[in-house]
Scaffold this active site. Sequence first.
Site, PDB file in Angstrom:
ATOM      1  N   SER A  37       0.792  -1.235   0.000  1.00 50.51           N
ATOM      2  CA  SER A  37       0.000   0.000   0.000  1.00 50.51           C
ATOM      3  C   SER A  37       0.820   1.279   0.000  1.00 50.51           C
ATOM      4  CB  SER A  37      -0.970   0.014   1.183  1.00 50.51           C
ATOM      5  OG  SER A  37      -2.073  -0.814   0.885  1.00 50.51           O
ATOM      6  N   SER A  52      -6.335   3.746   3.536  1.00 46.49           N
ATOM      7  CA  SER A  52      -5.694   2.907   2.524  1.00 46.49           C
ATOM      8  C   SER A  52      -6.729   2.098   1.738  1.00 46.49           C
ATOM      9  CB  SER A  52      -4.661   1.968   3.166  1.00 46.49           C
ATOM     10  OG  SER A  52      -3.880   1.352   2.165  1.00 46.49           O
ATOM     11  N   LYS A  65       0.286   3.779  -2.784  1.00 43.29           N
ATOM     12  CA  LYS A  65      -0.702   4.865  -2.804  1.00 43.29           C
ATOM     13  C   LYS A  65      -0.071   6.246  -2.661  1.00 43.29           C
ATOM     14  CE  LYS A  65      -4.575   1.991  -1.299  1.00 43.29           C
ATOM     15  NZ  LYS A  65      -3.985   0.712  -0.889  1.00 43.29           N
TER      16      LYS A  65
END
Length: 197
Positions: A57, A112, A60
């Site tokens: 993640s 997230s 991102k």
Amino acid sequence: FRAFTDVLSGYVAVLEYENEDAEFLSLISSVRAVVAADGDDHVYVAHHSRDIYPIASLTKLMTALVFLEHNPGWNTRVTITKQDDTPPAKIAFQTGDVVTARTLFESMLVGSKNNGAEAVSRASGLSRSEFIKKMNEKARQLGMADTTFIDVTGLSPNNKGTARDIALLARIALSNSDIRSAAGKRSTSVELLNRKK
């Protein structure tokens, strides 16, 4: 051994230890990779910093940077599509729900949320492949020579990079006030414009 993190200028992780280097490294041997650097990219601690691993993640952060270069406006209304649905981390949107670009941006960074990242990339006006191409171009531009992006969420194990590259990405991303503000929130509200909820 004493380790802690602190925030300096919004983005620097500092490790402080009181042991000999060999003992310190033996204590973190179970950690895959560690980098602690300052705002001038002076590295204080590096452990497998150039080994390449999936970055999950943390992807991102790059999605956010590229979106900001193609932001259609924070109040732009974005309709959620079936293609945005990307478990497991997602907001329980229904296909057809309408939210603002800001809502999606914050949901992507606060929680997230994968469907937030997918919808944000689409809201940019770029196709998915164009957006991912821009992510990889941005990585090269920033000097992230060992990082590759395959998707916008980090779900693909083929989104890979080094701890050194990700430390650089974090420093640059968190120097942006929009990213820093959203990532620093503990929670955010999601307003569904079509359902007034």
